[in-house]
Structure formats: C-alpha cells, structure tokens
Write a protein that holds these residues in place. Structure first.
Motif, mmCIF file in Angstrom:
data_model
loop_
_atom_site.group_PDB
_atom_site.id
_atom_site.type_symbol
_atom_site.label_atom_id
_atom_site.label_comp_id
_atom_site.label_asym_id
_atom_site.label_seq_id
_atom_site.Cartn_x
_atom_site.Cartn_y
_atom_site.Cartn_z
ATOM 1 N N GLY A 9 44.118 -34.115 41.549
ATOM 2 C CA GLY A 9 45.231 -34.787 40.890
ATOM 3 C C GLY A 9 46.237 -35.338 41.869
ATOM 4 O O GLY A 9 46.248 -34.983 43.039
ATOM 5 N N THR A 11 50.211 -35.819 42.862
ATOM 6 C CA THR A 11 51.486 -35.133 42.660
ATOM 7 C C THR A 11 52.602 -36.135 42.793
ATOM 8 O O THR A 11 52.617 -36.920 43.738
ATOM 9 C CB THR A 11 51.646 -34.042 43.735
ATOM 10 O OG1 THR A 11 50.602 -33.090 43.559
ATOM 11 C CG2 THR A 11 52.994 -33.348 43.617
ATOM 12 N N SER B 44 48.487 -31.901 38.545
ATOM 13 C CA SER B 44 47.761 -31.758 39.803
ATOM 14 C C SER B 44 47.859 -30.302 40.258
ATOM 15 O O SER B 44 48.718 -29.552 39.798
ATOM 16 C CB SER B 44 48.345 -32.687 40.869
ATOM 17 O OG SER B 44 49.565 -32.159 41.362
#
Lengths: 122, 250
Positions: A9, A11, B44
């Motif tokens: 992912g 950030t 995340s």
C-alpha cells in the motif's frame, strides 16, 4: 522476503496526521473530566444524552456494513453477513455478556460467516 | 502508569496485572482481528502499524478506518472517533476523584492507558477514592499494572495482525471480524431499553441517510438517535395519560 513485499500500500501524510489526531481524541475522551483542575460539569441534558451516543455511533457504523451492498439495501437473504451477525448476537445473549462474550461473538460469527462466504459465495 | 518505579515496585501492581491477565486473551484476539481488519480495509502496512501503535482504541479505529479509506474530511473522522469514544467521557467523570491528586501530565497518560476493561476492573476493585497517600499509591499501582498489560497485549496483537494480514487472501472476507467486534461491543453497551432504541434509530437513520456525502450519515444518525432518546427519556411525563393533561394552561 524483501521489505517491499512486506510494506504493502501507499502511505500518505494526511492519513498519518488524521491517525495522530485519533490518538489525541483517545487521550481527550479518556481524560475528559480530569484534564482541567477546575471543578465543572456538563449540563444535565447533555449528561443524559451522552449515555445514548456511544451505542448510536457504533450502530450507525455497523448497520450499513451489514445490510447494504454498493450503496443499496441488499435484496437477498443469501448474504453471509446476516447469519454471522445473528450467530454472534445469539452467542452474546447465551453468555449474557459475561466473560469472553465479545471474543465469542467474533469467533462464532466468523465460524458462520467463513463457510457461507467462502464455501457458498454468499 | 506502568513505567513509574513507584508503581511497578508496589505489590498492588501485580494484582492489577493478574486481574487483567485473565481477560487478556480476549483483548489479544480482538487486537489481532483489528490489525487484520485495518490492512484488509485498504490501509497501507505503515499506516496500519502507526495506528496500532498510537490510537489504542479498537472501536474508534474500526469506525475510523472505512472513513479514512473513503476520503472523508479529517473533522468528520475525528468527531466520529470521539463519538464512538464517548463512553470514556462518562468513565472519566467517575475516575476524576481517584486521579485529581496527580500532576496533569500523569492524569493524561493514565487516562490514555485506561481502556474499557481497565476502568471496569479498577472501579470494581476500589469502590471509593483513597483518602490517604498510602491508599492513593496502592490504587495508582493497581491501575498501572492493569492498564499496562492491557496496552501491551492489545498493541502486540494488533501489530501481529497487521503483519499476518498480508498472508491472508482478501476474498476470505476476514475484515468482517472487525464489524463483528463492533457488534459484540454494541451488545455489551445495550444495557437498557432506550439504548436499544438508540441503536435501532441510529442504524435505520444511517441506512436512510447513506446517500449523504462524506459519510455524514453517521453524524446524522447519532444526532437523531440521541434526540429521540432524550425525548423518550422524560419519564415523569409518561406516568400521566395525555388526555388527563390540561389542554390549555391559560
């Protein structure tokens, strides 16, 4: 395993700042009436209202996650979420909320949810 | 606070620690599920770790994550988090007389480390604030031991959940465990009929107002539910049937 495959992912700083804000919210909420040294209290109606707000907040978050799909009310009973919530609540009622009732709610709900969701695709 | 020598060398520290240890498997499992749920919802790894290490409020985290992912404005997320945490505001009014002898920074750290079960176990163990220094030291030591192990088991299991989340396929739908955790939390809050009404009204309003932008349906739902409950809560009025009431006070 390389660090790249572990840290998935992207950030962003805004999310981290909001998360830090949530940590401050934790401190403020848990310390609310002993932050200041002065003696003070909320008006009586607000104190009465306070006791209904936490459950309202949880319900407002939960219910759409259970009975809605892509912004619309679900039109079928073939949805694993419904049975999982019924099973979880039944466990909680059976234990009368004592001991590890919340843990049991999660475990029994998932025990119903996973076979229906993975096995039958509900 | 568990890191103060005066607390962790006190015999009450151990008692507080042990009281919490017996319920910490539940805390740890919930922390694990929360860690998994945060990543599964689309955060995340770094964001999820940061949240696991700082926020220390499971229900507020689980409520905030979908809003974060949806890109809701910061104030909506913080207000929602605060509303989910409002039960702690009530607890803090109860805890105030136990803690006012401490300097402010210690009160704030103690408040931060006092989650649901710590509060419940503490006030069960000490029904009245201590009146002397020795009693106050014992109470603070108990609170420190209890809150310390709670923080440790929650944080370690959350981090573990964040790490393990990457090895579990999304299609399994494990994120739903987070919703079930909130369902269990909600059931444990439903201690009166009006609180059930609050949950019912808020749930219906959140669905009805779902089309509102910025997840404002949640704030609308909370406001409507609290207003309805305050109106219904006028107990003295319900004892008189309406037709007996004077029609015109003039």
């Amino acid at each position: 395993m390389s660090p790249d495959s572990f840290f998935v992912g992207t950030t962003d700083a805004w999310t981290l700042l909001t998360t830090f804000g949530l940590a401050c919210v934790t401190v403020v909420a848990r310390s609310f009436f002993f932050i200041t040294d002065k003696d003070w209290s909320l008006p009586a109606w607000a104190q009465r209202g306070l006791q209904y707000a936490p459950i309202a907040a949880l319900s407002a978050v939960i219910v759409p996650e259970i009975v809605m799909s892509q912004g619309a009310l679900i039109q079928t009973f073939k949805d694993a979420r419904l049975y999982a919530v019924v099973a979880g609540l039944a466990f909680f009622a059976w234990r009368r909320g004592a001991g590890q009732a919340v843990l049991g709610t999660i475990a029994s709900g998932m025990a119903v949810y996973l076979p229906l969701h993975i096995g039958l695709g509900w | 606070m568990f890191f103060l020598r005066s607390n962790y060398t006190h015999p009450e520290f151990r008692r507080g620690f042990q009281d919490m240890l017996s319920v910490s498997p539940g805390i740890a499992a919930w922390g694990l599920m929360t860690g998994v749920a945060m990543v599964k919802s689309g955060m995340s790894t770094f964001e999820a770790l940061f949240m696991a290490l700082t926020v220390f409020a499971g229900s507020s985290q689980l409520a905030a994550v979908p809003l974060l992912i949806a890109g809701a404005p910061m104030w909506v997320i913080l207000v929602t988090g605060f509303c989910v945490n409002l039960r702690f505001v009530v607890f803090s009014a109860h805890m105030r007389p136990y803690l006012m002898h401490l300097p402010r920074w210690q009160r704030l750290v103690t408040g931060y480390l006092s989650a649901d079960l710590t509060y419940v176990l503490f006030v069960k163990s000490f029904q009245h604030p201590a009146t002397d220094d020795a009693g106050r030291a014992a109470q603070m030591a108990y609170l420190a031991g209890n809150g310390g192990i709670n923080w440790l088991s929650w944080t370690v299991s959350s981090v573990l959940g964040v790490v393990l989340a990457n090895f579990v396929p999304t299609s399994w739908g494990l994120g739903f465990a987070g919703i079930l955790a909130l369902v269990g939390m909600m059931a444990s809050l439903a201690s009166s009929r009006l609180r059930w009404v609050s949950a019912g009204v808020a749930g219906a309003a959140a669905v009805a107002a779902f089309a509102l932008p910025l997840k404002l349906n949640i704030l609308v739902a909370i406001s409507v539910a609290v207003a309805v409950c305050l109106l219904l809560d006028k107990r003295p009025d319900t004892s008189h049937p309406p037709h007996h009431a004077p029609k015109d006070p003039a």
